[in-house]
Every structure is written in structure tokens, then in C-alpha cells.
Design an enzyme around this catalytic site. Structure first.
Site, short mmCIF file in Angstrom:
data_model
loop_
_atom_site.label_atom_id
_atom_site.label_comp_id
_atom_site.label_asym_id
_atom_site.label_seq_id
_atom_site.Cartn_x
_atom_site.Cartn_y
_atom_site.Cartn_z
N TYR A 102 -1.05 -0.82 10.29
CA TYR A 102 -1.16 -1.17 8.88
C TYR A 102 0.03 -0.64 8.09
O TYR A 102 0.64 -1.37 7.30
CB TYR A 102 -2.46 -0.60 8.31
CG TYR A 102 -2.74 -1.01 6.89
CD1 TYR A 102 -3.22 -2.28 6.59
CD2 TYR A 102 -2.52 -0.13 5.83
CE1 TYR A 102 -3.46 -2.67 5.28
CE2 TYR A 102 -2.76 -0.51 4.52
CZ TYR A 102 -3.24 -1.77 4.25
OH TYR A 102 -3.48 -2.15 2.95
N SER A 144 0.85 -1.20 0.00
CA SER A 144 0.00 0.00 0.00
C SER A 144 0.87 1.23 0.00
O SER A 144 1.99 1.21 0.53
CB SER A 144 -0.89 0.00 1.25
OG SER A 144 -1.54 1.25 1.41
#
Length: 231
Positions: A156, A133
Site C-alpha cells: 500500500y 495517503s
């Protein structure tokens, strides 16, 4: 025939990747933790599936054994399964919370690579695609014009930054496999409450591109649908 395994393939980006690779002739296997959902998604897509919990060493080994028996080899491994860890305030993120996200998003890629490398090495053009990401990119998060810089996704982001490092090390020391990492971009999926501006097809552009490279394709690179992403 190219045989491709996609973890977390029963929904979202994994499901769309499976559809697109199926459409260009890959023999697709989706890995799903929940057998009922995996079976249903596979029937919908017209692909194969295997029960696979990427957080379990035993489950990963079992999936590798099952696919070795079914196909003998794997040509492409897409490490797509992951969790967000939620939008928790920074001060509320504790050790167990971040450990859980790291286990699913980062350690799982090591489990999968370790278990499936022998099958990949039976392929003439083995490929691994790790789905990360922009939230795990130091360059992207440092850009105040990017939405990623505004999101306090501690666990994350750490997990995806670690995944990009794993990719670079694997790519250097496993030169017989093309290993890259991708940023799908902010895509409307169940993962983010369908809030992203990109379609799920746009979100899988980089995954599909890196899953279909040849033996002379890139390795150890970070891509999104527009090209190279800064680390």
C-alpha cells in the site's frame, strides 16, 4: 455547472466526497465496479453513476465514452478507488500481491488520466485530485511520532508513494490541468474496519478542497486537511 467524476464513489471517502460536492452544486458522477452498488449509492445520493472498473482498460474507455456522450466534458476527476492489500507481514508479501495493489492504486490513475484527459481539456478549469495517503509519504513515515511509521504496509505504501510521483510529473508536463494529491488521514471507514479517529467528513476535507480550486489554484502539491504534506 461543474461535472465531477469520483472513482470508487459508492462507499467510504468517495461516497462522502460525492455528497459534499453535490451539496455545493457539482453535477456528480460516481464510478462503481459493481453496478448494483453503484446504482443504489447514486439513487441514495441523487447523483449520476457509471460502471467503472479502474483495473480494466476496456471498462475505463467505456466509461469515458459514456460520459463524453452524456456531458461532453469532465471538469474534475477524483481518482479515489483503491485497495489496502491487507496487513500482511513483510516477509509474506510476494510479487503478485504487490502487483495487484500497484495496479489498483497507481496504474489505475494512469488509465483514468489517459482516458479522461481529452474530456478534461474541454473544461475551462480542469482539475485532477489523486487520493494517496500519509502511508505513502517519506516524510510522514520517517516521523516516529506518527502512527504511519509503525505500520508495515509495504504494498500500500509503495503504491501511494508512486501515486505522489505520478502527480508531480503530470502536474509539470500537463500544465493546463491543475493536478494535486491528497492524504485524507486516518479516517473511520470500511477500508480500515472503521478504526480511524477521523470522521468521514474530516477525511474528505482535503479532497473537497482540492476538487474546488480555481484556475489559479495549486498544482503538483500534496495536501491533507491541515495543509501541505511533506513528500
Amino acid at each position: 455547472m461543474t461535472t465531477t467524476l469520483i472513482t470508487g464513489g459508492n462507499k467510504g471517502l468517495g461516497h462522502e466526497t460525492a455528497r459534499r460536492l453535490r451539496d455545493i452544486g457539482h453535477t456528480v458522477v460516481i464510478g462503481a465496479r459493481d453496478p448494483e452498488r453503484g446504482r443504489a449509492a447514486a439513487e441514495e445520493l441523487g447523483v449520476d453513476w457509471v460502471q467503472l472498473d479502474v483495473t480494466s482498460d476496456a471498462s475505463v474507455r467505456g466509461a469515458a465514452d459514456a460520459l463524453a456522450e452524456r456531458y461532453g466534458t469532465i471538469d474534475v476527476l477524483v481518482n479515489n478507488a483503491g485497495i489496502s492489500g491487507g496487513m500482511t507481514a513483510i516477509e509474506d508479501v510476494d510479487g503478485p500481491a504487490i502487483a495487484s495493489v500497484l495496479d489498483t492504486n497507481t496504474v489505475s490513475a494512469v488509465r483514468m488520466t489517459h482516458a479522461f484527459l481529452p474530456l478534461l481539456r474541454r473544461s475551462e478549469q480542469p482539475v485532477i485530485v489523486n487520493v494517496a495517503s500519509g502511508l505513502g509519504s517519506f516524510a510522514v513515515r520517517a516521523d516516529d511520532d506518527r502512527i504511519e511509521s509503525t505500520l508495515p504496509t509495504l504494498a500500500y505504501s509503495a503504491s501511494k508513494a508512486a501515486l505522489t510521483m505520478l502527480t508531480t510529473v503530470y502536474a509539470k508536463f500537463v500544465p493546463d490541468v491543475r493536478i494535486n494529491v491528497v492524504d485524507p488521514g486516518y479516517t473511520a471507514t470500511e477500508f480500515n474496519g472503521n478504526s480511524g479517529p477521523q470522521t468521514v467528513t474530516e477525511g474528505t476535507d482535503a479532497i473537497v478542497a482540492m476538487a474546488t480550486i480555481g484556475a489559479d489554484g495549486p498544482t503538483g502539491e500534496f495536501h491533507d486537511r491541515h495543509g501541505i504534506v511533506g513528500w
